[in-house]
Enzyme design. Structure first.
Site, mmCIF file in Angstrom:
data_model
loop_
_atom_site.group_PDB
_atom_site.id
_atom_site.type_symbol
_atom_site.label_atom_id
_atom_site.label_comp_id
_atom_site.label_asym_id
_atom_site.label_seq_id
_atom_site.Cartn_x
_atom_site.Cartn_y
_atom_site.Cartn_z
ATOM 1 N N GLU A 183 -1.496 12.414 -4.631
ATOM 2 C CA GLU A 183 -2.841 12.428 -4.317
ATOM 3 C C GLU A 183 -3.684 11.383 -5.021
ATOM 4 O O GLU A 183 -4.552 11.157 -4.418
ATOM 5 C CB GLU A 183 -3.521 13.941 -4.640
ATOM 6 C CG GLU A 183 -2.938 15.063 -3.835
ATOM 7 C CD GLU A 183 -1.508 15.320 -4.157
ATOM 8 O OE1 GLU A 183 -0.932 15.873 -3.266
ATOM 9 O OE2 GLU A 183 -1.017 15.109 -5.063
ATOM 10 N N ASP A 219 5.966 13.023 -2.985
ATOM 11 C CA ASP A 219 5.224 14.197 -3.639
ATOM 12 C C ASP A 219 4.189 13.627 -4.527
ATOM 13 O O ASP A 219 4.175 12.552 -5.004
ATOM 14 C CB ASP A 219 6.338 15.219 -4.205
ATOM 15 C CG ASP A 219 5.425 16.518 -4.346
ATOM 16 O OD1 ASP A 219 4.520 16.736 -4.101
ATOM 17 O OD2 ASP A 219 6.126 17.208 -5.230
#
Length: 926
Positions: free
Chosen positions: A513, A510
């Site tokens: 980005e 997770d």
């Protein structure tokens, strides 16, 4: 045997290329009408009549202002390519004309819309000239020269054009600096050795100004025409535009919206960003690939291999503009000619997806906020108590000690090792979350992951050469540099240490980005061309460093400015490699941030959605888009992550989610539980029933994943993939198919007991009853009480199913039931791939079974095309045949009479066959 030889070929037919004759020289300008005529730039006369009307309308509407030059009036609104795309700038006539562009004010657009650009390129705006073009073994090489500077700094005067006719259905066009090397995406792509022999496309060029014209030979359809606007190639601003042959365009992720993109002045930004899925925002991943449907049902795709921040501007001409702020223009064009083949051809370049372990296709359960391993365990026991299928239990970040990777909360999660042991005893698996931000504040010597990463120099660095410090869940953090191979080894060692205490089965990566709770770093970002480029695409937050690290951060391979969109891919690659080394089995990894080729290493979930009906709908175009992107293992958080669900919403969402390729119910902290055991008996039963339906279909679903792994077939697919000639299907995104065969029509609205869905032309059968529906291609209203999900099997297909159990392990030991759905011509075909469900490379090593099923002339045959010992462990118990027009007098199994049943709705069933999967057999009805 023949059909499977084609399926298993190690070199797809599209890649077998042979030497072609001399390269055809460009045909000059003649074929480029209506856009280019002669050596100058003129707009086609065919546009003049509409333009005249347009000019009169503008004058009468009072929007014209000072009369623009005639050359500007010749450009219709829909064909105005934006010359001043900067956001947060009020474009004036002075600013516009300083760039040498046309300025015509248009009526303001509706709120939230972009509208017609006021500043646009005139027909004679300077571009590049094609100075030379020479033949090569694979295609052509050319030199492009710009004689007048563009308006962005450091524009490049001379460009190299490389064209390779890679296969008959794939063209490769690359434009880069002729004199100096530039950053290129470090992605392994196929290298062809011979030029395509019979390409189904024709390629021509305009010389002055330079332009590409690509056509489909069979229809003459113009797929690309880049002469519609000038090519700009500056160091940090690269732009190329093209006309499009239709408005039916898909892909260009990651975004939230309908499957079919609007071309009404719609700009899509690609820059990985942590934000709850919201319309018009750039989301977690970047996929610069689109698929476009052409008139008549053909399809093609375009992939720009570029990882820099970019935006794609769509306009109603129809037209498209690529804008990126680094790298090179490296295009692959895939000619299909059908949408399934386009996606296969795309994956031949980026790589086919990994074969998941069978348990990955079971039902997964998670929430943030279980609070303890004992509470997690209670949920698992409740699921078992109600005999609700579940293959994997997950934990979010609350299992960690102070949210630090590779740690365990020794108080609240002390029993986690025992829970994992219990899961394994029951044939279940355990998956945990990991974030790439490594806590940097623990006392020296107390937290090995940071100490060792620092010692080895494995973190992203500032321009000053020190670890860049941001802030994520544990507080101040450094960020692992997965572009560095040494980081992969460190990542492996950390996982090995944790695995020794908690033998996990899969990993959930997770925040990659990468996400940052501050913009840039604790010290902000330095001034300079990376953090403040000449042009910033329309990213959320208006800055490349918004809620992520500084674009100027240094990584092993390049600067983060170039590598940002690759961060999740590189972490997934490191994680997959580590899991294989630790467990020696197929890994399950689910990643939030993704990039082309991600499917080789991980699946994807659609992020932090909300418990709302519209979020449930948006999950369908989301999962279908990722099917286009070569990431078939995809799903959304069932029942919604944030907010509070309702029993009705969660029941309907569990029905839909049972048909996500990746099916996980996940919930945030401080909200009421939403696992199936938390609801009323009626809702709980409906959820259990639809999960049992999913588990019964696991042999079919697993076979679809085999085909995805082997040749790039989609698993969940849009209806237009199977019915490309039916334009009604081109806009459908409230239904989807599993493979060719199974139509899923979920309820997506509250308070209803019916659903209207499109049933394409042909005969279809109710999955549960076998009753037939003959459709001419029409919208049909279907009964849908709260406990029912509409599923229909396409005539002509055979689905391998199995008596469901509460885990994939239990299910795999149960007898198979083959469902035969006869076509109008009383024929059908299907197949089954079977292996041990978890070993590495079973197909590549030959450790699998493959069985083809066929029906013709009232004879069902099962043909074993490849066998392994696994096939002897499972039996075929029942064959059910839908659409048998009249009651048979007898049924013969391998020539011997067999009892059967026949129902009034034309369903013939033969039970107690007792054949192992490794035995071929025939079944005849007379």
């Amino acid at each position: 045997m023949k059909s499977y030889q084609k399926l298993t070929t190690t070199q797809p037919a599209a890649c077998r290329v042979e030497e072609e004759g001399a390269a055809p020289m460009p045909s000059g300008h003649g074929k480029l009408a209506p856009w280019w005529v002669g050596s100058g730039l003129l707009v086609a006369a065919v546009l003049l009549s509409t333009t005249t009307v347009w000019v009169l309308r503008q004058v009468s509407g009072g929007w014209l202002g000072p009369t623009p030059p005639p050359k500007c009036l010749l450009v219709p609104e829909s064909h105005r390519f934006d010359c001043y795309p900067e956001r947060r700038v009020v474009v004036t006539q002075e600013l516009c004309e300083s760039r040498g562009c046309c300025f015509i004010q248009s009526p303001p657009p509706a709120q939230g819309k972009q509208g017609v650009p006021w500043c646009f390129y005139p027909p004679d705006f300077p571009s590049y000239t094609l100075e030379s073009l020479n033949q090569t073994a694979l295609g052509m090489v050319g030199l492009l020269v710009r004689r007048e500077k563009a308006y962005y700094p450091r524009d490049i005067e001379k460009l190299r054009l490389d064209v390779e006719f890679e296969t008959d259905t794939r063209l490769h066009i690359k434009i880069t600096d002729a004199a100096n090397p530039r950053y290129e995406v470090p992605l392994d792509v196929p290298r062809v050795m011979k030029r395509a022999e019979n390409p189904i496309y024709s390629l021509n060029f305009s010389w002055d100004p330079f332009g590409v014209l690509l056509q489909r030979k069979a229809t003459g359809t113009v797929l690309l025409n880049t002469t519609v606007a000038p090519l700009i190639f500056a160091d940090q601003f690269l732009q190329i535009s093209t006309s499009l042959p239709s408005k039916f365009l898909y892909g260009l992720g990651e975004h939230r919206g309908s499957l079919l993109h609007s071309l009404d002045w719609n700009t899509l930004t690609l820059w990985a960003r942590d934000v709850s899925p919201t319309e018009s925002f750039n989301l977690y991943g970047a996929h610069p690939f689109y698929l476009l449907m052409e008139e008549g049902g053909n399809a093609h795709g375009v992939f720009l291999l570029n990882s820099n921040a970019m935006e794609v501007a769509l306009q109603p001409a129809p037209g498209l503009t690529w804008r990126t702020i680094g790298g090179v223009l490296d295009f692959y064009i895939f000619l299909g000619p059908n949408p399934n083949m386009v996606i296969q051809q795309y994956q031949q370049v980026i790589g086919f997806p990994a074969m998941p372990p069978i348990w990955a296709l079971g039902f997964h359960l998670c929430r943030w906020g279980y609070g303890s391993s004992n509470e997690t365990w209670q949920t698992v026991r409740a699921m078992r108590n109600y005999q609700i299928p579940q293959d994997a239990q997950w934990n979010d970040i609350d299992y960690m000690d102070r949210y630090r990777d590779f740690t365990l909360d020794s108080q609240k999660f002390a029993s986690l090792p025992s829970l994992v042991e219990d899961l394994h005893k029951h044939g279940q698996r355990y998956v945990m979350i990991l974030d790439p931000g490594i806590s940097s504040t623990s006392p020296h010597g107390s937290y090995w992951p940071f100490d060792e990463g620092l010692r080895r120099g494995l973190f992203l660095n500032t321009t000053q050469g020190q670890p860049l410090i941001g802030q994520v869940w544990p507080g101040f953090t450094a960020f692992a540099d997965f572009s560095n191979p040494d980081t992969h080894q460190w990542w492996l060692e950390n996982l090995q240490h944790f695995y020794a205490h908690v033998p996990f089965d899969g990993l959930w990566i997770d925040m990659n980005e990468p996400s940052n709770f501050m913009d840039g770093s604790e010290d902000g970002c330095p001034p300079g061309e990376f953090d403040n480029p000449p042009y910033t695409p329309a990213v959320l937050g208006d800055s490349l460093s918004a809620k992520t690290v500084c674009a100027s951060a240094k990584q092993k391979v390049s600067v983060h400015y170039n590598l940002h969109n690759l961060y999740g891919l590189m972490e997934a690659k490191a994680t997959a490699s580590a899991l294989v080394k630790i467990r020696g089995k197929r890994p399950l990894i689910v990643s939030r941030s993704t990039f082309p080729s991600q499917g080789r290493y991980s699946g994807h979930w659609l992020g932090d959605n909300r418990s709302q009906w519209k979020d449930m709908y948006y999950s369908i175009p989301g999962l279908l888009s990722f099917s286009l992107f070569g990431i078939p293992l995809v799903g959304a958080d069932i029942c919604g992550f944030s907010g509070s669900t309702s029993e009705e919403l969660c029941t309907r969402w569990m029905q839909l989610g049972a048909f996500y390729p990746f099916a996980r119910n996940h919930n945030t902290q401080n909200e009421k539980a939403q696992d199936p055991t938390a609801f009323s008996p009626a809702a709980r039963t409906a959820m259990k029933d639809v999960l049992l339906t999913r588990y019964s279909l696991l042999p079919f679903l697993y076979t679809l994943f085999h085909r995805a792994h082997l040749q790039g077939d989609t698993v969940a697919r849009p209806l237009f993939f199977e019915f490309p000639w039916d334009e009604t299907t081109w806009e459908l995104d409230r239904q989807f198919l599993w493979g060719q065969s199974l139509l899923v029509t979920p309820v997506l609205e509250p308070g209803v007991d019916s659903v209207t869905g499109y049933v394409p032309q042909g005969v279809w059968y109710d999955f549960y009853t076998g009753s037939s529906v003959n459709s001419s291609g029409e919208m049909l209203k279907m009964s849908a009480p709260l406990e029912h999900l509409n599923l229909h099997i396409r005539g002509g297909c055979i689905l391998p199913t199995q008596k469901p159990g509460t885990t994939t392990e239990v299910t795999r030991g149960n007898p198979l039931r083959l469902i035969v759905a006869l076509s109008l011509h009383a024929t059908a075909w299907g197949d089954l791939f079977w292996d041990d469900g978890e070993s590495l490379d079973t197909f590549e090593k030959g450790n699998y079974s493959y069985v083809a099923f066929n029906v013709t002339q009232n004879i069902f045959t099962s043909t074993v095309l490849h066998a392994s010992t696994e096939a002897t462990k499972v039996t075929i118990g029942t064959v059910s045949i839908f659409g048998v027009q009249k009651p048979p007098s007898k049924v013969l199994l391998n020539g011997q009479e067999k009892p059967f049943s026949y129902l009034d709705n034309q369903v013939l069933s033969v039970s107690d066959l007792g054949m192992t999967l490794s035995q071929g057999f025939s079944l005849q009805w007379l």
